[in-house]
Motif scaffolding. Structure first.
Motif, short mmCIF file in Angstrom:
data_model
loop_
_atom_site.label_atom_id
_atom_site.label_comp_id
_atom_site.label_asym_id
_atom_site.label_seq_id
_atom_site.Cartn_x
_atom_site.Cartn_y
_atom_site.Cartn_z
N THR A 1 0.83 -1.21 0.00
CA THR A 1 0.00 0.00 0.00
C THR A 1 0.86 1.26 0.00
OG1 THR A 1 -1.73 -1.17 1.21
CG2 THR A 1 -1.82 1.22 1.26
N HIS B 1 2.54 1.73 -3.39
CA HIS B 1 1.53 2.12 -4.39
C HIS B 1 1.24 3.62 -4.28
CE1 HIS B 1 -1.86 1.54 -7.08
NE2 HIS B 1 -2.59 2.27 -6.26
N TYR C 1 8.00 -2.49 -4.37
CA TYR C 1 6.68 -3.10 -4.60
C TYR C 1 6.86 -4.56 -5.04
CZ TYR C 1 1.82 -3.35 -6.19
OH TYR C 1 0.50 -3.69 -6.36
#
Length: 153
Positions: A15, A18, A131
């Motif tokens: 999260t 992102h 990520y």
């Protein structure tokens, strides 16, 4: 650390990265924006992360076990990362001499955003790698859980 808290740690990283990629995209999109609603050129934004310390979760689980409480509560104390703020980069704006530009000052200079494309691309690459590492960790966790379930067969 239990299975669910591990998912929470990995999920917090996914999260956060992102959101970091979203902010980088906003910076690149506004690389030539000389006029904003607040006045002046666009100011580069950066994401500020803070580590979430999960050390007390084991201590709390041990205390619950000693007291005879069997509960899955307390996952909010797991480790991971959280976004503290989206801050504005305080560095100076770039100046370009263009007296014909409607945003030029009295001397003919236009203030351009403090966004550097090379820096944004490097940040995007780092965020993308982080990520990917989080996704890899999640896939490893899935494999471990799957192998654990195979033992029970």
């Amino acid at each position: 650390m239990s299975f669910l808290s591990t998912i929470n740690v990995i999920g917090s990283g996914i999260t956060a990265q992102h959101l970091r990629l979203d902010v980088i995209s906003e910076n690149v999109t506004n690389i030539n924006t000389t006029r904003t609603g607040e006045g002046g050129p666009y100011r580069r934004k950066v994401v500020v992360f803070q580590a979430q310390d999960g050390r007390n979760s084991f201590r709390a689980a041990l205390a619950r076990a000693k007291s005879g409480l069997v509960s899955n509560a307390g996952y909010e104390n797991t480790g991971g990362v959280r976004v503290v703020e989206i801050a504005e980069d305080p560095s100076d704006f770039k100046l370009k001499y263009d007296p014909t530009d409607p945003d030029a000052n009295e001397e003919g200079y236009v203030e351009l955003p403090n966004v550097d494309l090379v820096k944004e691309i490097a940040d995007a690459m780092a965020a993308s790698q982080a990520y990917s590492a989080d996704v890899t960790a999640f896939n490893v966790l899935k494999g471990v859980v799957s192998a654990g379930l195979e033992i029970g067969r």
